[in-house]
Design an enzyme around this catalytic site. Structure first.
Site, short mmCIF file in Angstrom:
data_model
loop_
_atom_site.label_atom_id
_atom_site.label_comp_id
_atom_site.label_asym_id
_atom_site.label_seq_id
_atom_site.Cartn_x
_atom_site.Cartn_y
_atom_site.Cartn_z
N GLY A 23 43.28 -57.78 125.37
CA GLY A 23 42.98 -57.16 125.67
C GLY A 23 41.95 -56.11 124.71
N ASP A 24 40.52 -56.04 124.54
CA ASP A 24 40.76 -55.28 123.87
C ASP A 24 40.58 -54.66 121.93
OD1 ASP A 24 39.87 -52.82 125.44
OD2 ASP A 24 42.46 -53.13 126.50
N HIS B 261 33.42 -53.67 126.76
CA HIS B 261 33.26 -54.20 125.38
C HIS B 261 32.46 -53.35 124.56
CE1 HIS B 261 34.37 -58.71 127.53
NE2 HIS B 261 34.73 -57.27 127.43
N ASP C 36 39.53 -53.22 109.32
CA ASP C 36 39.65 -51.39 108.50
C ASP C 36 40.82 -50.82 108.33
OD1 ASP C 36 38.51 -51.62 110.92
OD2 ASP C 36 37.96 -50.40 110.48
#
Length: 419
Positions: free
Chosen positions: A12-13, A43, A329
């Site tokens: 998740g995430d 989300h 990033d």
């Protein structure tokens, strides 16, 4: 027209919400279909003007005018949390979210009694907590399995007499099992649930069939494949099928072909809650403002990219048509790639339902140690090579502007026509 299904290949995430938002920003989307989980989803979507919302039950395309949300029968629906989410959306400029929402009448209904029971059980586990979000989603599913003919469902909100009877039975059963619950009386809950029925469109399965024929739909998954109820690392899992299976069944019922499958991966393998995270490295200089420490899951955990775990997730999910690689990033010299553990370089999925096997796999992972290679010069190329699936979308930040498609699979329709 080709529908798209978005699933997280981690814990998740990984950025499902921001991928769904990008899809809705770059093509005409009729409806975002939620096909598992419930109010525990988180989300995060950030717009270029800085507005931010954490989508739980509404689809992550809701910032885009006209894009609808459909909560399928596979979603655990929490009307109280839904109302709070709609209120926050209104503060960031989306005042018609409830008007663009449809809910399947057969979906299970999450209540304050499920939430209170969930929290009581998790507290009782002490140091052996499973990492629950404490919102009662798993408790709702478990009660529905134990009492399939009497579990509260969304349709019941239209019948106060039936709803009162089912809520009373629910409260009495859970109280008899767990003792007094920290939850309001049934009579105090009824107005909120009946008000929900008067405010949103409660529909049957034929509504989704029509939507799928009317325009492109994006199926938005919740949580991650490594938390899957049958294939995750038991007992640190969710009461939800987190693969593409529910989306596939909804499409098949509507006579539609399989959707384009997008697996989302984060450059840093993360986990919120207890359980295995083989590549965890507390020394990584990372933080995530959208995933703070909370009393139920604890701190947000960071690890190096775990190709072994993600290969397993990909096999469990049945493959993808392309990968979306987010958080690029964060790439730096301190972030490495794990292609193998000291025990293996590949985890093999077992038959669904064999939780003893999954528990043994969990124990094995807790003993495993990662073997690292230096960071690759090109992360997208390395991830594609390790997983045998092409990276078709890269993301270097939270907004849609930070994303770049690679190849024709997810290219905006105007670019495909121009080519």
């Amino acid at each position: 027209m080709r529908h798209v299904a978005v699933v997280d290949l981690g814990y998740g995430d990984a950025g499902k919400g921001t991928v769904v938002d990008w899809l809705c920003a770059t093509r005409p989307v009729h409806t975002v279909v939620r096909f598992n989980g419930g109010a525990q989803a988180a989300h995060n979507v950030v717009l270029r003007d800085g507005r931010h919302h954490t989508f739980a039950q509404f689809g992550a395309g809701t910032f885009h005018p006209g894009v609808r949300t459909h909560l399928s029968r596979h979603v655990v629906v929490d009307p109280l949390a839904l109302a709070a989410e709609a209120d926050h959306l209104a503060t960031v400029g989306v005042t018609d979210a409830l008007d663009r929402l449809t809910v399947d009448s057969d979906a299970l209904l999450a209540t304050p009694y499920h939430r209170a029971a969930n929290q009581a059980r998790e507290i009782a586990r002490g140091a052996d907590r499973h990492g629950s979000c404490g919102l009662g989603v798993g408790e709702t599913v478990a009660y529905g399995l134990a009492h399939p003919d009497d579990a509260p469902r969304v349709a019941d909100c239209r019948s106060p007499t039936l709803l009162r009877r089912r809520l009373t039975a629910l409260r009495e059963r859970l109280t008899a099992e767990l003792g007094p619950l920290d939850a309001p009386p049934v009579e105090d809950c009824l107005p909120a649930f009946t008000g929900f029925a008067g405010r949103v469109a409660i529909v049957d399965g034929s509504w989704l069939t029509g939507a799928l024929r009317s325009g492109t739909c994006v199926f938005e998954g919740a949580q991650g494949v490594l938390l899957d109820e049958w294939h995750g690392f038991h007992p640190y899992t969710t009461w939800s099928t987190t693969t593409f299976a529910n989306a596939d069944s909804l499409l098949a019922e509507a006579g539609q072909p399989r959707a384009t499958r997008i697996g989302v991966l984060r450059l840093v393998t993360t986990r919120h809650g207890a359980g295995p995270l083989v590549t965890e490295d507390p020394t990584l200089p990372l933080a995530d403002p959208h995933n703070p420490t909370n009393p139920w899951q604890g701190r947000f955990r960071f690890g190096h990219f775990d190709a072994v775990a993600h290969r397993y997730a990909l096999a469990v999910a049945g493959g993808v048509d392309g990968l979306a690689l987010t958080h690029l990033d964060l790439a730096g010299p301190e972030l490495r790639i794990c292609r193998r553990y000291d025990t293996t370089d590949r985890l093999t999925p077992g038959p669904p339902g064999d939780l003893d096997r999954q528990a043994a796999l969990t124990a094995r992972l807790l003993r495993s140690r990662p073997l690292y290679d230096d960071p690759p010069a090109d992360w997208a190329e390395a991830v594609s090579a390790e997983l045998g699936a092409r990276v078709v979308l890269t993301s270097y930040g939270p907004t849609a502007d930070d994303k770049t498609p690679h190849g024709p699979l997810l290219a905006p329709p105007a670019l495909v026509r121009a080519a």
